[in-house]
Scaffold this motif. Structure first.
Motif, PDB file in Angstrom:
ATOM      1  N   ALA A  26     -23.862 -52.606  29.265  1.00  0.00           N
ATOM      2  CA  ALA A  26     -23.673 -52.228  30.508  1.00  0.00           C
ATOM      3  C   ALA A  26     -23.630 -53.507  31.629  1.00  0.00           C
ATOM      4  O   ALA A  26     -23.003 -53.037  32.709  1.00  0.00           O
ATOM      5  N   SER A 108     -23.162 -43.243  27.320  1.00  0.00           N
ATOM      6  CA  SER A 108     -22.173 -43.222  28.244  1.00  0.00           C
ATOM      7  C   SER A 108     -22.295 -42.286  29.284  1.00  0.00           C
ATOM      8  O   SER A 108     -21.519 -42.166  30.396  1.00  0.00           O
ATOM      9  N   VAL A 111     -25.334 -44.324  31.994  1.00  0.00           N
ATOM     10  CA  VAL A 111     -24.748 -45.666  32.786  1.00  0.00           C
ATOM     11  C   VAL A 111     -24.238 -45.397  34.131  1.00  0.00           C
ATOM     12  O   VAL A 111     -24.593 -45.858  34.997  1.00  0.00           O
ATOM     13  N   GLU A 115     -25.702 -46.539  37.807  1.00  0.00           N
ATOM     14  CA  GLU A 115     -24.749 -47.305  38.665  1.00  0.00           C
ATOM     15  C   GLU A 115     -24.643 -46.673  39.773  1.00  0.00           C
ATOM     16  O   GLU A 115     -24.774 -47.478  40.830  1.00  0.00           O
TER      17      GLU A 115
END
Length: 198
Positions: A26, A108, A111, A115
């Motif tokens: 990522a 999934s 991440v 972020e």
């Protein structure tokens, strides 16, 4: 170009490898450790911008590492744990985690949370800081909705999407917003955790 440097700590080597690989893919620079002692040494050496910590480990726990990061390095941290009992939830709040992610999660789902934590850390500080909330309230960095979903997952053995659907249904039935309903659930958990209420 790296999105940021993150320390990942989990004593399950498979989980650690999965997290490290996923976060690297990522775009993050990942430093990993499978125990609390190594985590602190690596944090001192590499000065990560965020730490993702398992809670229950042999030796130093994720809570021990978090306390060190907060006290000595001012590094923000988030927890990834399978536990949502009252004592764990209370300690997560006390330490001031930026997020509390409840296993099982796939990369999934992790991440975006990472972020978001980096985005909050990069946001400029307001000129006039609002007064700190009283200790009985949630720190503004901790998402009560995520915690309430974790509580429902644990209490009713639900997958995350069904727990969120149940939270939304409860909110609609009681005439509250989802965040308000989430806060009510977490407040109820805290009330039950008080001495003398068992």
């Amino acid at each position: 170009m790296s999105k940021g440097k993150i320390l990942v700590v989990d004593d399950d080597r498979l989980v650690l490898a999965t997290l490290s690989y996923g976060l690297t893919q990522a775009g993050f620079e990942v430093i990993d450790a499978d125990n609390g002692d190594d985590a602190i040494l690596l944090a001192r050496e590499h000065r990560p911008e965020l730490a993702l910590l398992d809670i229950r480990m042999e030796g130093l726990t994720g809570f021990d590492v978090a306390a060190y990061l907060r006290e000595y390095l001012q590094t923000p941290f988030m927890f990834l744990s399978a536990f949502t009992d009252e004592a764990t939830v209370a300690k997560v709040k006390e330490l001031g985690a930026v997020a509390y992610l409840v296993k099982p999660l796939d990369i999934s789902q992790i991440v975006p949370a990472v972020e978001a934590a980096f985005a909050r850390a990069a946001a400029p500080e307001p000129v006039a800081s609002p007064p700190a909330p009283p200790p009985t309230e949630f720190p503004t960095t901790l998402d009560p909705t995520a915690m309430a979903v974790g509580v429902l997952m644990h209490r009713y053995s639900l997958p995350r999407d069904e727990a969120l659907a149940r939270l939304m249904s409860l909110a609609a039935a009681d005439g509250h917003s989802v965040p308000e309903q989430a806060r009510r659930i977490v407040d109820a958990v805290e009330l039950l955790a008080r001495p003398g209420t068992r």
